[in-house]
Design a protein around this motif. Structure first.
Motif, PDB file in Angstrom:
ATOM      1  N   ALA A   1      -3.879  -1.898   3.893  1.00  0.00           N
ATOM      2  CA  ALA A   1      -3.653  -2.031   5.339  1.00  0.00           C
ATOM      3  C   ALA A   1      -2.510  -1.078   5.665  1.00  0.00           C
ATOM      4  CB  ALA A   1      -3.266  -3.458   5.692  1.00  0.00           C
ATOM      5  N   ASP A   2      -2.538  -0.502   6.848  1.00  0.00           N
ATOM      6  CA  ASP A   2      -1.504   0.463   7.267  1.00  0.00           C
ATOM      7  C   ASP A   2      -1.221   0.183   8.747  1.00  0.00           C
ATOM      8  OD1 ASP A   2       0.144   2.615   7.701  1.00  0.00           O
ATOM      9  OD2 ASP A   2      -1.397   4.143   7.407  1.00  0.00           O
ATOM     10  N   ILE A   3      -0.180  -0.591   8.975  1.00  0.00           N
ATOM     11  CA  ILE A   3       0.069  -1.129  10.325  1.00  0.00           C
ATOM     12  C   ILE A   3       1.495  -0.778  10.771  1.00  0.00           C
ATOM     13  CG2 ILE A   3       0.205  -3.239  11.726  1.00  0.00           C
ATOM     14  CD1 ILE A   3      -1.606  -4.610   9.620  1.00  0.00           C
ATOM     15  N   THR A   4       1.626  -0.323  12.014  1.00  0.00           N
ATOM     16  CA  THR A   4       2.964  -0.106  12.577  1.00  0.00           C
ATOM     17  C   THR A   4       3.104  -0.865  13.882  1.00  0.00           C
ATOM     18  OG1 THR A   4       2.933   2.142  11.688  1.00  0.00           O
ATOM     19  CG2 THR A   4       4.671   1.623  13.264  1.00  0.00           C
ATOM     20  N   ARG A   5       4.236  -1.507  14.025  1.00  0.00           N
ATOM     21  CA  ARG A   5       4.600  -2.093  15.302  1.00  0.00           C
ATOM     22  C   ARG A   5       6.035  -1.702  15.623  1.00  0.00           C
ATOM     23  NH1 ARG A   5       0.046  -2.380  15.886  1.00  0.00           N
ATOM     24  NH2 ARG A   5      -1.251  -4.126  16.533  1.00  0.00           N
TER      25      ARG A   5
ATOM     26  N   ALA B   1       0.826  -1.214   0.000  1.00  0.00           N
ATOM     27  CA  ALA B   1       0.000   0.000   0.000  1.00  0.00           C
ATOM     28  C   ALA B   1       0.859   1.263   0.000  1.00  0.00           C
ATOM     29  CB  ALA B   1      -0.924  -0.006   1.215  1.00  0.00           C
ATOM     30  N   TYR B   2       2.123   1.125   0.395  1.00  0.00           N
ATOM     31  CA  TYR B   2       3.069   2.258   0.450  1.00  0.00           C
ATOM     32  C   TYR B   2       4.435   1.644   0.724  1.00  0.00           C
ATOM     33  CZ  TYR B   2       2.171   1.346   5.377  1.00  0.00           C
ATOM     34  OH  TYR B   2       2.022   0.723   6.590  1.00  0.00           O
ATOM     35  N   PRO B   3       5.498   2.414   0.493  1.00  0.00           N
ATOM     36  CA  PRO B   3       6.831   1.833   0.722  1.00  0.00           C
ATOM     37  C   PRO B   3       7.023   1.511   2.213  1.00  0.00           C
ATOM     38  CG  PRO B   3       6.973   3.912  -0.501  1.00  0.00           C
ATOM     39  CD  PRO B   3       5.571   3.800  -0.002  1.00  0.00           C
TER      40      PRO B   3
ATOM     41  N   ILE C   1       2.571   2.968  17.291  1.00  0.00           N
ATOM     42  CA  ILE C   1       1.719   1.770  17.254  1.00  0.00           C
ATOM     43  C   ILE C   1       0.506   2.156  16.427  1.00  0.00           C
ATOM     44  CG2 ILE C   1       0.500   0.024  18.601  1.00  0.00           C
ATOM     45  CD1 ILE C   1       2.139   0.940  21.061  1.00  0.00           C
ATOM     46  N   GLU C   2       0.290   1.427  15.342  1.00  0.00           N
ATOM     47  CA  GLU C   2      -0.762   1.818  14.388  1.00  0.00           C
ATOM     48  C   GLU C   2      -1.666   0.647  14.054  1.00  0.00           C
ATOM     49  OE1 GLU C   2       0.697   3.089  10.492  1.00  0.00           O
ATOM     50  OE2 GLU C   2      -1.170   4.203  10.155  1.00  0.00           O
ATOM     51  N   ASP C   3      -2.956   0.818  14.358  1.00  0.00           N
ATOM     52  CA  ASP C   3      -3.984  -0.148  13.988  1.00  0.00           C
ATOM     53  C   ASP C   3      -4.981   0.531  13.061  1.00  0.00           C
ATOM     54  OD1 ASP C   3      -2.849  -1.917  15.781  1.00  0.00           O
ATOM     55  OD2 ASP C   3      -4.509  -1.880  17.217  1.00  0.00           O
TER      56      ASP C   3
ATOM     57  N   MET D   1      -5.277   4.495  13.797  1.00  0.00           N
ATOM     58  CA  MET D   1      -5.047   5.029  15.144  1.00  0.00           C
ATOM     59  C   MET D   1      -3.566   4.842  15.387  1.00  0.00           C
ATOM     60  SD  MET D   1      -7.674   6.034  17.042  1.00  0.00           S
ATOM     61  CE  MET D   1      -8.665   6.874  15.850  1.00  0.00           C
ATOM     62  N   GLU D   2      -2.801   5.941  15.313  1.00  0.00           N
ATOM     63  CA  GLU D   2      -1.350   5.783  15.278  1.00  0.00           C
ATOM     64  C   GLU D   2      -0.573   6.858  16.043  1.00  0.00           C
ATOM     65  OE1 GLU D   2       0.446   6.665  11.420  1.00  0.00           O
ATOM     66  OE2 GLU D   2      -1.543   6.856  10.541  1.00  0.00           O
ATOM     67  N   PRO D   3      -0.767   6.880  17.360  1.00  0.00           N
ATOM     68  CA  PRO D   3       0.055   7.821  18.122  1.00  0.00           C
ATOM     69  C   PRO D   3       1.510   7.363  18.156  1.00  0.00           C
ATOM     70  CG  PRO D   3      -1.112   6.362  19.617  1.00  0.00           C
ATOM     71  CD  PRO D   3      -1.586   6.012  18.231  1.00  0.00           C
TER      72      PRO D   3
ATOM     73  N   ILE E   1       8.482  -0.859  12.462  1.00  0.00           N
ATOM     74  CA  ILE E   1       8.119  -1.236  11.086  1.00  0.00           C
ATOM     75  C   ILE E   1       6.688  -0.794  10.786  1.00  0.00           C
ATOM     76  CG2 ILE E   1       7.918  -3.657  11.876  1.00  0.00           C
ATOM     77  CD1 ILE E   1       8.225  -4.447   8.888  1.00  0.00           C
ATOM     78  N   ASP E   2       6.576   0.032   9.752  1.00  0.00           N
ATOM     79  CA  ASP E   2       5.292   0.562   9.293  1.00  0.00           C
ATOM     80  C   ASP E   2       5.114   0.033   7.879  1.00  0.00           C
ATOM     81  OD1 ASP E   2       3.158   2.051   8.335  1.00  0.00           O
ATOM     82  OD2 ASP E   2       3.857   3.960   9.157  1.00  0.00           O
ATOM     83  N   ALA E   3       4.243  -0.956   7.731  1.00  0.00           N
ATOM     84  CA  ALA E   3       4.126  -1.617   6.434  1.00  0.00           C
ATOM     85  C   ALA E   3       2.740  -2.224   6.286  1.00  0.00           C
ATOM     86  CB  ALA E   3       5.193  -2.714   6.312  1.00  0.00           C
TER      87      ALA E   3
HETATM   88 MN    MN Z   1       1.577   3.682   8.663  1.00  0.00          MN
END
Ligand code: MN
Ligand code: GLY
Ligand code: MN
Length: 418
Positions: A224-228, A182-184, A387-389, A347-349, A213-215
């Protein structure tokens, strides 16, 4: 097929009697000589048709739908293989009629076209609220991307390079049949975690550092746009745990309050308040929370938005002109929307220790009473935590969280265990 047809009908209905709606699909973009960039269909076109091929048009004229496809010759087929002709495309995509793209004039006829800006705005309005069909795609894109995140957590080791983890993530998505990210991917170890759009992904992972990692991959175009953020050696240090807990608390509180009718900018302020309180507990900030939030001191550590819309674009449409709202808060935010059932938002503070902000002499002067800069300097080797959900706003209850990647401290450490 029915899903796309229903959306086309809805769009056509909005312009009934006002002219013909014409939408052009994406065109290949040349990289050099005979090589094009990987083609990804224009999102509006994908939304209405599901057609992934380039060079197409869509004409909606009252109740009549015409898909126009490129006319290809034998030479094209030699290099590109089979391309559906009109009869096959008609069946495949469930439109009334298929013509060749070079017949566009004929397809448009003598009726006046609806201005493109009006069509765009209508699509912004429609795309903001996801249908159950779209949500099914988004759920699956999230599941596959989430599993890829877990895979990376499990396999990361000190000494690897960031791009090795990027390759693991990408390959897990491609193996599951998702052709496009969805993005690099941002794969940022240690201090690089403080670079918001880090893309180099080539540093060596060090034991004791965090990895951010934001992928996310897309399915049928839906992102999907997820960060952990997790410890490279599998165990959070005390300091990492303290900062992580603040970000997690901010995220959980905002998710719990994401309901229809809530203004997204108010949620952002809510996350800033939790982060301000947490940074006060750590001795990095001092003073009244309201002042820290409104005066901008929190932004030194959390300089981005809490949320954005998610859909066919990772930073998706915001709902068209009719939904434009003034920002009701005293902090600058780019995304202001009143949440509605069917909106999908992130939701990504985050908390970051960014040298460019913390060492800025003007900012240091401005916030000298609010920030313990000597202490902040001691975190400059920390990097950042986000952290992004992705959540679906639901009527009459809490949102549906599409992301199920571990995020509690114990669960993250368990996922990293080897
Ligand atoms: Mn992201
Ligand atoms: N991955 C881009 C963002 O989080 O907004
Ligand atoms: Mn995001």
């Amino acid at each position: 097929m029915n899903h796309y047809r229903a959306l086309r009908r809805e769009l056509a209905k909005r312009f009934a009697g006002r002219g013909v709606v014409h939408l052009e699909g994406g065109k290949p973009v040349s990289r050099n000589f005979d090589v094009d960039y990987a083609f990804r269909q224009n999102s509006d076109f994908l939304y209405l048709t599901g057609v992934e091929e380039s060079g197409c048009h869509l004409v909606l004229d009252g109740s009549r739908e015409i898909l126009l496809v490129p006319r290809v010759d034998a030479h094209h087929r030699v290099w590109e293989g089979h391309v559906p002709g009109p009869a096959e495309a008609k069946k495949l995509f469930g439109v009334d009629r298929v013509m060749y793209a070079d017949e566009l004039k004929k397809a448009l006829g003598s009726k006046r076209p609806v201005p493109a800006a009006l069509v765009r705005d209508a699509l912004d309005e429609m795309r903001a609220v996801k249908t159950e069909g779209e949500l099914a795609l988004m759920r699956r894109a999230n599941k596959i991307s989430g599993d890829a995140h877990v895979d990376v957590m499990r396999r990361a080791r000190p000494g690897m390079r960031e791009y090795e983890l990027q390759a693991m993530f990408d390959s897990a998505c491609v193996k599951a049949g998702l052709k496009h990210l969805a993005y690099p991917s941002i794969v940022a170890a240690g201090v690089h975690g403080a670079v918001l759009h880090y893309r180099k992904n080539d540093a060596v992972l060090k034991s004791g550092d965090l990895l951010l990692i934001d992928a996310g991959a897309e399915l049928g175009g839906y992102a999907a746009d997820i960060t952990r953020t997790f410890p490279i050696n599998g165990k959070f240090t005390r300091r990492q745990r303290d900062v992580y807990s603040i970000v997690l608390a901010a995220q959980k509180e905002c998710i719990a309050h994401a309901r229809p009718g809530v203004i997204s900018a108010d949620l952002h302020v809510r996350s800033m308040r939790v982060i301000a309180e947490g940074l006060k507990d750590l001795g990095l900030l001092r003073g009244e929370t309201d002042g820290l939030v409104e005066g901008g001191a929190v932004r030194l550590f959390y300089p981005h938005g809490l949320t954005h819309m998610l859909g066919l674009d990772v930073h998706d449409v915001t709902g068209g002109k009719k939904r434009v709202l003034p920002n009701p808060t005293k902090v600058p935010v780019r995304f202001v929307a009143k949440l509605e059932p069917g909106f999908v938002i992130t939701m990504e503070p985050g908390i970051y220790f960014i040298e460019a902000l913390l060492k800025d002499p003007v900012l240091r002067r401005k916030h000298k009473d609010s920030v313990d800069f000597a202490k902040a300097d001691s975190y400059l080797d920390f990097g950042g935590i986000r952290i992004e959900d992705d959540v679906v706003i639901r009527a009459g209850g809490p949102p549906e969280n599409l992301t199920s990647v571990p995020k509690e401290i114990d669960a993250v450490e368990a996922a990293c265990a080897r």
